[in-house]
Scaffold this active site. Structure first.
Site, PDB file in Angstrom:
ATOM      1  N   ARG A 269       0.822  -1.214   0.000  1.00 15.06           N
ATOM      2  CA  ARG A 269       0.000   0.000   0.000  1.00 15.06           C
ATOM      3  C   ARG A 269       0.855   1.262   0.000  1.00 15.06           C
ATOM      4  O   ARG A 269       0.300   2.362  -0.008  1.00 15.06           O
ATOM      5  CB  ARG A 269      -0.866   0.012   1.258  1.00 15.06           C
ATOM      6  CG  ARG A 269      -2.306  -0.465   1.048  1.00 15.06           C
ATOM      7  CD  ARG A 269      -2.925  -0.550   2.434  1.00 15.06           C
ATOM      8  NE  ARG A 269      -4.330  -0.349   2.488  1.00 15.06           N
ATOM      9  CZ  ARG A 269      -5.216  -1.327   2.679  1.00 15.06           C
ATOM     10  NH1 ARG A 269      -4.837  -2.576   2.722  1.00 15.06           N
ATOM     11  NH2 ARG A 269      -6.487  -1.049   2.822  1.00 15.06           N
TER      12      ARG A 269
ATOM     13  N   ARG B  36     -21.599  -2.462   2.937  1.00 11.14           N
ATOM     14  CA  ARG B  36     -20.784  -3.656   3.163  1.00 11.14           C
ATOM     15  C   ARG B  36     -20.937  -4.169   4.598  1.00 11.14           C
ATOM     16  O   ARG B  36     -20.948  -3.388   5.547  1.00 11.14           O
ATOM     17  CB  ARG B  36     -19.303  -3.345   2.907  1.00 11.14           C
ATOM     18  CG  ARG B  36     -18.426  -4.566   3.119  1.00 11.14           C
ATOM     19  CD  ARG B  36     -17.238  -4.552   2.228  1.00 11.14           C
ATOM     20  NE  ARG B  36     -16.113  -3.874   2.857  1.00 11.14           N
ATOM     21  CZ  ARG B  36     -14.942  -3.701   2.258  1.00 11.14           C
ATOM     22  NH1 ARG B  36     -14.741  -4.113   1.030  1.00 11.14           N
ATOM     23  NH2 ARG B  36     -13.972  -3.069   2.867  1.00 11.14           N
TER      24      ARG B  36
ATOM     25  N   ARG C 226      -9.792   6.839   4.738  1.00 11.50           N
ATOM     26  CA  ARG C 226      -9.147   5.735   4.007  1.00 11.50           C
ATOM     27  C   ARG C 226      -9.014   6.075   2.524  1.00 11.50           C
ATOM     28  O   ARG C 226      -8.011   5.746   1.892  1.00 11.50           O
ATOM     29  CB  ARG C 226      -9.943   4.432   4.193  1.00 11.50           C
ATOM     30  CG  ARG C 226      -9.708   3.813   5.569  1.00 11.50           C
ATOM     31  CD  ARG C 226     -10.744   2.768   5.904  1.00 11.50           C
ATOM     32  NE  ARG C 226     -10.653   1.599   5.064  1.00 11.50           N
ATOM     33  CZ  ARG C 226     -11.658   0.744   4.861  1.00 11.50           C
ATOM     34  NH1 ARG C 226     -12.838   0.960   5.421  1.00 11.50           N
ATOM     35  NH2 ARG C 226     -11.484  -0.302   4.103  1.00 11.50           N
TER      36      ARG C 226
HETATM   37  P1  AMP Z   1      -8.299  -3.560   4.486  1.00 11.62           P
HETATM   38  O1  AMP Z   1      -9.168  -4.604   5.056  1.00 11.62           O
HETATM   39  O2  AMP Z   1      -7.325  -4.080   3.480  1.00 11.62           O
HETATM   40  O3  AMP Z   1      -9.075  -2.363   3.971  1.00 11.62           O
HETATM   41  O4  AMP Z   1      -7.379  -3.010   5.679  1.00 11.62           O
HETATM   42  C1  AMP Z   1      -7.962  -2.464   6.846  1.00 11.62           C
HETATM   43  C2  AMP Z   1      -6.941  -1.575   7.558  1.00 11.62           C
HETATM   44  O5  AMP Z   1      -5.787  -2.362   7.924  1.00 11.62           O
HETATM   45  C3  AMP Z   1      -6.386  -0.443   6.726  1.00 11.62           C
HETATM   46  O6  AMP Z   1      -7.232   0.697   6.708  1.00 11.62           O
HETATM   47  C4  AMP Z   1      -5.062  -0.180   7.438  1.00 11.62           C
HETATM   48  O7  AMP Z   1      -5.270   0.504   8.663  1.00 11.62           O
HETATM   49  C5  AMP Z   1      -4.601  -1.590   7.785  1.00 11.62           C
HETATM   50  N1  AMP Z   1      -3.789  -2.167   6.691  1.00 11.62           N
HETATM   51  C6  AMP Z   1      -4.095  -3.255   5.915  1.00 11.62           C
HETATM   52  N2  AMP Z   1      -3.123  -3.505   5.032  1.00 11.62           N
HETATM   53  C7  AMP Z   1      -2.168  -2.566   5.225  1.00 11.62           C
HETATM   54  C8  AMP Z   1      -0.916  -2.270   4.598  1.00 11.62           C
HETATM   55  N3  AMP Z   1      -0.456  -3.007   3.560  1.00 11.62           N
HETATM   56  N4  AMP Z   1      -0.205  -1.217   5.078  1.00 11.62           N
HETATM   57  C9  AMP Z   1      -0.636  -0.489   6.114  1.00 11.62           C
HETATM   58  N5  AMP Z   1      -1.818  -0.682   6.735  1.00 11.62           N
HETATM   59  C10 AMP Z   1      -2.592  -1.721   6.304  1.00 11.62           C
END
Ligand code: AMP
Length: 218
Positions: free
Chosen positions: A87, A126, A172
């Site tokens: 990310r 969602r 986000r």
């Molecule tokens: P997601 O389910 O992929 O939307 O991730 C939920 C949250 O987890 C994100 O908003 C970040 O706070 C954290 N997160 C997930 N993947 C990453 C990553 N590769 N780098 C940093 N934070 C992450």
């Protein structure tokens, strides 16, 4: 398949990853799912990550890189769908170095491009299974959960995630644009980027399978 799924929150990375897993058994590696599981188990890593996640901010690179390195080094998957990682540019360069060290060849990076109004509609509708071993994703309109807001796969309660409030979603999306979107240019330069503009999961999965087939034996 060895694929990175890139795209804003709500672009469908998790749903498409699950569809591709069912297609050829490649494993979904979702850093978001891994972090939610750590949070639920109250581990030191989960405690460190929670405040960033609830605010809609990224967890520091070093924590994520440790999770990913452990996953690939201890239990290297032959096929994988990276969902939500990398990310940031430092995460992408660290991943390149790790793949070079482990001799892993990526097939492609699929960038799921979805209009912002569709993203906002998807995220507000969602719901996610609260069982961290399942984390099945539902949509109140297009793919509703079972009776009494339960998961149709495992029967656990289906919830709206804490980071899916309007404030956290707005944050986000800002973080995505400023910090993650530069990866589109990064992977365009490496020649690995596939842009996917389909909106239906079946169409997105078919586009990726077609393109991956041209790169690898699936
Ligand atoms: P997601 O389910 O992929 O939307 O991730 C939920 C949250 O987890 C994100 O908003 C970040 O706070 C954290 N997160 C997930 N993947 C990453 C990553 N590769 N780098 C940093 N934070 C992450």
């Amino acid at each position: 398949m060895r694929i990175i799924l890139l795209g804003a929150p709500g672009s469908g990375k998790g749903t498409v990853a699950k569809r591709l897993t069912a297609y050829d058994g490649s494993v979904q590696i979702s850093t978001g799912d891994m972090l939610r599981s750590e949070v639920q188990q109250d581990t030191p890593l989960g405690l460190k990550a929670l405040k960033f996640m609830v605010a809609g901010n990224l967890v520091p690179d070093e924590l994520i890189l440790e999770i990913i390195a452990t996953r690939f080094e201890l239990n290297p998957p032959s096929g994988f769908l990276l969902d939500g990682f990398p990310r940031t540019i430092p995460q992408a360069t660290a991943l390149d170095a790790m793949f070079a060290r482990l001799g892993i060849q990526l097939d492609l990076v699929a960038n799921l491009v979805v209009p912002e109004d569709v993203i906002l509609d998807r995220l507000s509708n969602r719901r996610t299974c609260s069982n961290t071993a399942c984390q099945e994703i539902y949509n109140l309109k297009s793919n509703p959960p079972g009776a009494g807001d339960t998961c149709r796969k495992c029967g656990s309660l289906v919830i709206q995630r804490a980071d899916e409030t309007v404030e956290a979603v707005t944050r986000r999306l800002q973080v995505y644009r400023s910090t993650t979107e530069p990866l589109v240019e990064y992977y365009t330069r490496t020649g690995q980027l596939l842009v996917v503009k389909d909106l239906k999961t079946d169409d997105v999965a078919a586009s990726i399978i077609r393109a991956a087939g041209a790169h690898a034996c699936i």
